[in-house]
Design an enzyme around this catalytic site. Structure first.
Site, PDB file in Angstrom:
ATOM      1  N   ASP A 130       0.836  -1.201   0.000  1.00 39.33           N
ATOM      2  CA  ASP A 130       0.000   0.000   0.000  1.00 39.33           C
ATOM      3  C   ASP A 130       0.867   1.245   0.000  1.00 39.33           C
ATOM      4  OD1 ASP A 130      -1.946   1.936   0.726  1.00 39.33           O
ATOM      5  OD2 ASP A 130      -1.612   1.514   2.845  1.00 39.33           O
TER       6      ASP A 130
ATOM      7  N   GLY B 187      -9.286   9.363  -5.125  1.00 39.66           N
ATOM      8  CA  GLY B 187     -10.139   9.092  -3.958  1.00 39.66           C
ATOM      9  C   GLY B 187     -10.866  10.334  -3.474  1.00 39.66           C
TER      10      GLY B 187
ATOM     11  N   CYS C 220      -8.821  12.513  -1.184  1.00 38.86           N
ATOM     12  CA  CYS C 220      -7.449  12.779  -1.634  1.00 38.86           C
ATOM     13  C   CYS C 220      -7.270  14.238  -2.016  1.00 38.86           C
ATOM     14  CB  CYS C 220      -7.145  11.989  -2.909  1.00 38.86           C
ATOM     15  SG  CYS C 220      -7.255  10.250  -2.705  1.00 38.86           S
TER      16      CYS C 220
ATOM     17  N   GLY D 158     -10.555   4.219  -5.980  1.00 42.85           N
ATOM     18  CA  GLY D 158     -10.777   5.633  -5.696  1.00 42.85           C
ATOM     19  C   GLY D 158     -11.783   6.280  -6.621  1.00 42.85           C
TER      20      GLY D 158
ATOM     21  N   GLY E 255      -8.524  10.490   4.911  1.00 41.85           N
ATOM     22  CA  GLY E 255      -7.474  10.000   4.027  1.00 41.85           C
ATOM     23  C   GLY E 255      -6.338   9.472   4.881  1.00 41.85           C
TER      24      GLY E 255
END
Ligand code: XMP
Length: 480
Positions: free
Chosen positions: A249, A303, A306, A340, A388
């Protein structure tokens, strides 16, 4: 200036063109898709590895519904591994390592153990693991004093019905029914405990026929890891507990340290699927696949929480990113995960039609009962918090976990690439999934596609204008 000629498109820039269809009903289509070449999901939806989206409860619900959850990594390794263990124990008809207790333990200890492990029964064993009895919550419900010993409360060995380690499902079901019991310990030839079958688990099996299961009948679950040297230990601890997939990730996944991490994971754990990401280009997919990734996650700055594109200027509109990456992914046999920006079933369908095999969802699931995010009431309405993983507050939590205490001066150096937000409370996750999958089923019939592979072949996008976008939503009416 090096400028791409192509315009980047995202979900609202396009619609799908309706096609001649032989599909008579939404029930006639197949929604399954590959997460990685070895794992097929009944529904192509993954809950995001965010600390306001996926912990144990969400991962269980996602797998029960036929998708999968990826446990986030912003917690100590032992806690993440414990979450894997809990998902693995949540269903499956054989509990491989049942929680045991010694006969000399007292009632208070037994109660605490049941609460800690979220279970209603303990297997009583001696030092060598021989079966001595069973203690269930019913045995202790009205017990008068906490000092009573387990041996005085348990059902003793001579009154227990047991089965061998390879007990088949049907035979276990029959034994549980004919003796009107709820738990069936499995023992080896020396009468040592090697497993446990519970009536609850058999009932759950029937409740979730689409559930995502491993070969042992346990729910599948994924874990996120980072790229630090101790992340290999994190992966090892989670795989030891049964994690099916490891997701590397990293926001900018097309990076050499990510390729190296994927390579090391595949070398050390060849039996475990590894997903790499996030990338936004075909070259990113090729490089991650070459490093050994079994699937690639696509999405940079798409996202809902984001701000990467605002902070750095980098990113690709999500639909174009998915389409470009999917072309490479299909050539290589590497499934693409669109990650996202999915706000509704229409976006989910467009991501799949552009070539994604599955879709990772964050904020849309953060408002459900199963997410770990905090609940707040604002002006009489219930919301849940989503943040986030590069937001300021997530950075604060991470530093607290890593360092034990917080050095406030360090916070001034944080440059957040995510925000904290509220999303409306949406009830049980299965209801949201039902809406998403219902939309997908309907979409397959509009496309004349019996499944997602056919959707890839038949999908034709048309670019729309701002007026087309306006026309696509309810308009010129007053909404009730
Ligand atoms: P949705 O739109 O489903 O997106 O809420 C979830 C995905 O967003 C990514 N993510 C971030 N991206 N800064 C980012 O640039 C962040 O702080 C952040 N947190 C999550 C991630 O890929 C997730 O699955």
């Amino acid at each position: 200036m090096n400028l791409r000629e192509k315009t980047g498109l995202t979900f609202d820039d396009v619609l799908l063109v309706p096609k001649r269809s032989a599909i008579r009903s939404r029930g006639d289509v197949e929604t399954s898709s590959l997460l990685v070449p070895e794992i097929r999901l009944s529904i192509p939806i993954i809950s995001a590895n965010m600390d306001t989206v996926t912990e144990t409860t969400m991962a269980v619900a996602m797998a029960q519904a036929g998708g999968i959850g990826i446990l986030h990594r912003f917690m100590p390794t032992a806690k993440q591994a414990e979450m894997v263990r809990r998902v693995k124990r949540a269903e499956g008809f054989v509990v491989e390592h049942p929680v045991t207790i010694q006969p000399e333990a007292n009632l208070a200890e037994a109660r605490q153990m049941m609460v800690d492990s979220l279970i209603g029964g303990l297997v009583v064993v001696d030092d060598e693991g021989h079966l001595l009895g069973l203690l269930t919550s019913r045995d202790i419900l009205l017990a008068p004093e906490a000092g009573l010993k387990v041996m005085d409360l348990m059902t003793p060995r001579d009154k227990l019905v047991v089965a061998p380690v390879d007990e088949a499902l049907d035979s276990a079901r029959l034994k549980l029914h004919s003796h009107r019991i709820e738990k069936l310990p499995l023992v080896d030839a020396q009468d040592r405990v090697v497993g446990l079958i519970t009536a609850q688990d058999i009932i759950k099996l029937q409740e979730h026929p689409q559930a995502t299961k491993d070969a042992k009948g346990r729910l599948r679950v994924g874990v996120a890891v980072g790229v630090r040297s101790d992340d290999l230990d994190r992966a090892a601890a989670c795989i030891e507990e049964g994690a099916d997939v490891v997701v590397v990730d990293v926001a900018h996944g097309h990076a050499e340290h990510v390729l190296e991490m994927i390579h090391q994971l595949k070398q050390q754990f060849p039996g475990t699927a590894v997903i790499g990401g996030n990338v936004a280009t075909a070259q990113g997919v090729r490089d991650l696949a070459q490093a050994g990734a079994d699937a690639v996650k696509v999405g940079v700055g798409s996202g809902s929480i984001c701000i990467t594109r605002i902070v750095t200027g980098f990113g690709l509109p999500q639909l174009t990113a998915v389409a470009e990456c999917a072309q490479a992914g299909h050539e290589l046999g590497v499934p693409i995960i669109s990650d996202g920006g999915t706000r509704n079933s229409g976006d989910l369908v467009k991501a799949l039609a552009a070539g994604a095999s599955t879709v990772m969802v964050g904020s849309l699931l953060a408002g459900t009962d199963e997410s770990p995010g905090a609940s707040v009431i604002r002006e009489g309405r219930r919301y849940k918090v989503v943040r986030g993983m590069a937001s300021l507050s997530a950075n604060v939590s991470r530093k607290e976990i890593d360092q034990g205490e917080l050095d406030l001066s360090e916070l001034e150096r944080v440059v957040p690439e995510g925000v904290e937000a509220l999303v409306p409370h949406r009830g049980a996750v299965k209801e949201t999934l039902h809406q998403l999958v219902g939309g997908l089923r309907s979409a397959l019939s509009y496309a004349g596609a019996a499944n997602i592979d056919e959707l890839w072949e038949k999908a034709e996008f048309i670019r729309i204008t701002a007026s087309g976008e306006k026309e696509s939503a309810p308009h010129d009416v007053k909404l009730l």
